[in-house]
Write a protein that holds these residues in place. Structure first.
Motif, short mmCIF file in Angstrom:
data_model
loop_
_atom_site.label_atom_id
_atom_site.label_comp_id
_atom_site.label_asym_id
_atom_site.label_seq_id
_atom_site.Cartn_x
_atom_site.Cartn_y
_atom_site.Cartn_z
N GLN A 46 0.83 -1.20 0.00
CA GLN A 46 0.00 0.00 0.00
C GLN A 46 0.87 1.26 0.00
O GLN A 46 0.58 2.21 -0.71
N ALA A 47 1.93 1.24 0.80
CA ALA A 47 2.83 2.38 0.86
C ALA A 47 3.48 2.62 -0.50
O ALA A 47 3.61 3.77 -0.95
N ALA A 48 3.87 1.55 -1.17
CA ALA A 48 4.49 1.67 -2.50
C ALA A 48 3.49 2.24 -3.51
O ALA A 48 3.84 3.12 -4.31
N LEU A 49 2.26 1.75 -3.47
CA LEU A 49 1.25 2.25 -4.41
C LEU A 49 0.89 3.70 -4.14
O LEU A 49 0.61 4.46 -5.07
N THR A 57 7.19 7.71 -7.98
CA THR A 57 7.84 6.60 -8.67
C THR A 57 6.84 6.01 -9.65
O THR A 57 5.72 6.49 -9.77
N THR A 58 7.26 4.97 -10.33
CA THR A 58 6.38 4.30 -11.30
C THR A 58 6.03 2.91 -10.78
O THR A 58 6.74 2.34 -9.95
N LEU A 59 4.97 2.36 -11.31
CA LEU A 59 4.59 1.00 -10.95
C LEU A 59 5.68 0.03 -11.38
O LEU A 59 5.98 -0.94 -10.67
N GLU A 60 6.30 0.29 -12.51
CA GLU A 60 7.39 -0.56 -12.98
C GLU A 60 8.54 -0.60 -11.98
O GLU A 60 9.11 -1.66 -11.71
N MET A 63 7.54 -2.67 -8.95
CA MET A 63 7.60 -4.09 -9.28
C MET A 63 9.04 -4.59 -9.37
O MET A 63 9.33 -5.74 -9.06
N HIS A 64 9.95 -3.73 -9.77
CA HIS A 64 11.36 -4.09 -9.92
C HIS A 64 12.07 -4.18 -8.56
O HIS A 64 12.91 -5.05 -8.35
N VAL A 65 11.72 -3.28 -7.65
CA VAL A 65 12.47 -3.14 -6.40
C VAL A 65 11.89 -3.95 -5.24
O VAL A 65 12.64 -4.50 -4.43
N ILE A 66 10.59 -4.03 -5.14
CA ILE A 66 9.98 -4.71 -4.00
C ILE A 66 9.72 -6.17 -4.37
O ILE A 66 9.12 -6.45 -5.40
N PRO A 67 10.18 -7.11 -3.52
CA PRO A 67 10.00 -8.53 -3.82
C PRO A 67 8.52 -8.89 -4.03
O PRO A 67 7.65 -8.36 -3.35
N PRO A 68 8.27 -9.81 -4.96
CA PRO A 68 6.89 -10.19 -5.29
C PRO A 68 6.06 -10.65 -4.09
O PRO A 68 4.87 -10.38 -4.02
N GLU A 69 6.69 -11.32 -3.13
CA GLU A 69 5.92 -11.81 -1.98
C GLU A 69 5.34 -10.66 -1.15
O GLU A 69 4.34 -10.83 -0.46
N TYR A 70 5.94 -9.48 -1.24
CA TYR A 70 5.41 -8.33 -0.52
C TYR A 70 4.33 -7.61 -1.31
O TYR A 70 3.60 -6.80 -0.78
N LEU A 71 4.26 -7.90 -2.59
CA LEU A 71 3.27 -7.26 -3.45
C LEU A 71 2.06 -8.15 -3.68
O LEU A 71 1.10 -7.74 -4.31
#
Length: 75
Positions: A46-49, A57-60, A63-71
């Motif tokens: 939620q913080a990233a979004l 920042t961008t959604l890309e 997605m690149h920086v934060i591990p998938p399990e956190y997203l």
């Protein structure tokens, strides 16, 4: 990219009275996390979004920086 500085994305859990009780009762981590979310915890995704929505920042990049399990996107 047009971005000047780095932006930190964090998940900070406040220890409410309810969470403190769960800690003292040695409850599972997921139970404590669920209570923290009820108490208003902003999860890292939620913080990233929010950073994306504010144009920081961008959604890309998220997605690149934060591990998938956190997203919630792990495959």
């Amino acid at each position: 990219t047009g971005y000047v500085a780095r932006t930190g994305v964090f998940e900070v859990m406040s220890v409410s009275r309810e969470v403190r009780k769960l800690i003292m009762q040695n409850q599972p981590t997921q139970t404590m996390r669920d209570q923290a979310i009820k108490d208003g915890l902003i999860e890292i995704r939620q913080a990233a979004l929010l950073c994306v929505l504010r144009g920081e920042t961008t959604l890309e990049e998220v997605m690149h920086v934060i591990p998938p399990e956190y997203l919630g996107t792990e495959h």
